[in-house]
Design a protein around this motif. Sequence first.
Motif, mmCIF file in Angstrom:
data_model
loop_
_atom_site.group_PDB
_atom_site.id
_atom_site.type_symbol
_atom_site.label_atom_id
_atom_site.label_comp_id
_atom_site.label_asym_id
_atom_site.label_seq_id
_atom_site.Cartn_x
_atom_site.Cartn_y
_atom_site.Cartn_z
ATOM 1 N N SER A 165 46.754 33.635 33.314
ATOM 2 C CA SER A 165 46.077 34.920 33.492
ATOM 3 C C SER A 165 47.003 36.094 33.209
ATOM 4 N N ALA A 166 48.322 35.867 33.263
ATOM 5 C CA ALA A 166 49.280 36.944 33.003
ATOM 6 C C ALA A 166 50.262 36.621 31.889
ATOM 7 N N PHE A 167 50.270 35.367 31.426
ATOM 8 C CA PHE A 167 51.236 34.958 30.403
ATOM 9 C C PHE A 167 50.543 34.170 29.288
ATOM 10 N N TRP B 203 51.605 38.893 38.298
ATOM 11 C CA TRP B 203 52.077 39.992 37.462
ATOM 12 C C TRP B 203 53.429 40.532 37.931
ATOM 13 N N ASP B 204 53.890 40.099 39.106
ATOM 14 C CA ASP B 204 55.190 40.546 39.612
ATOM 15 C C ASP B 204 56.352 39.750 39.036
ATOM 16 N N GLU C 261 43.429 42.842 38.848
ATOM 17 C CA GLU C 261 44.603 42.041 39.230
ATOM 18 C C GLU C 261 45.914 42.708 38.834
ATOM 19 N N ASN C 262 45.944 43.410 37.682
ATOM 20 C CA ASN C 262 47.227 43.951 37.226
ATOM 21 C C ASN C 262 47.385 45.455 37.448
ATOM 22 N N ILE C 263 46.319 46.145 37.878
ATOM 23 C CA ILE C 263 46.397 47.602 37.959
ATOM 24 C C ILE C 263 47.449 48.070 38.964
ATOM 25 N N LYS D 235 54.930 37.209 28.691
ATOM 26 C CA LYS D 235 54.029 37.983 29.549
ATOM 27 C C LYS D 235 53.087 38.807 28.683
ATOM 28 N N LYS D 236 51.808 38.825 29.080
ATOM 29 C CA LYS D 236 50.809 39.569 28.313
ATOM 30 C C LYS D 236 51.082 41.072 28.422
#
Length: 284
Positions: free
Chosen positions: A53-55, A20-21, A108-110, A96-97
């Motif tokens: 998972s993020a894209f 996510w970075d 994971e993204n919080i 990116k989601k």
Amino acid sequence: MIMKEKKALSLKTLTKSNVWDIQENDVFRLWEAAEKEADLRDNQNVYINIIRSAFDIEEIKIDKPEIIKKYEQRGFKVGYLRLDASKDHSKWAVKKKPIMRVTDLTYENIRHISATKLLEVINRNFGGGWESLSQSIQDIIENGFHISVTTLPSDRLHKAGGMYEKKVSDGYEVLEIPKGTWTEAIFAKEKPEIEKQHLKFEDEEELDRKGMEPEPENENEEEDEGIAEPEDSYNEEEEEEEEEDVFDDDKLTEESYRTNFDETPDDLSLEAEDVVDDEDDTNY
């Protein structure tokens, strides 16, 4: 405990959290750098799953300008990836989601969004406030943020020296949700990302890789291994317990004068009447 330092990412060090970075252009850059690695082909499915998972990732099978333009209008970045060593690079669209709803929040993204972004997401949850969130969502949020919630009359919320003023001065972002003549205030502040130092486990892993045994935790441990367990003391305790089971005259005498009976109340009353009758017969 130490503050976690961010290291330069590569495809090999990518996880479902630190992915996510990065941004869309980083996906193409990291993949291009990894093409020089011999094991890319063997692990490419793992890398793709982490990125997914993020894209959102889609292969552009019809390489025409009008098709690419449609992807770009939807916010996708278009670039080249080679997933099969036997083929040339093909065009892929990567986006990116977005984190727009509370259901988009994950463990994971919080830690990869700001407090301002978090409060925007909460505010989109039909304006229901903190209690409208499910317990699972609250747990995810509190994993990455310090959260405080208060509901006060609207004219008292901004009172000088009150909770609102103290929280804002302490670095909290605040979301105000009107509820009639009252206002709910949700205060959020990012938790510092820290990690525990597991030096002992890291050393053991390093020794395991080298085929070595870990050293004992204290200097006397090796010497202690040769000392027999104190079984005798255990046996002595058993002997003491056996000695305690031997009857004592004083205790026996005391026991003989127990006033508790195991008889039923009806039998006792009948026996009492017999005793009275016997006493009356002797008086005559």
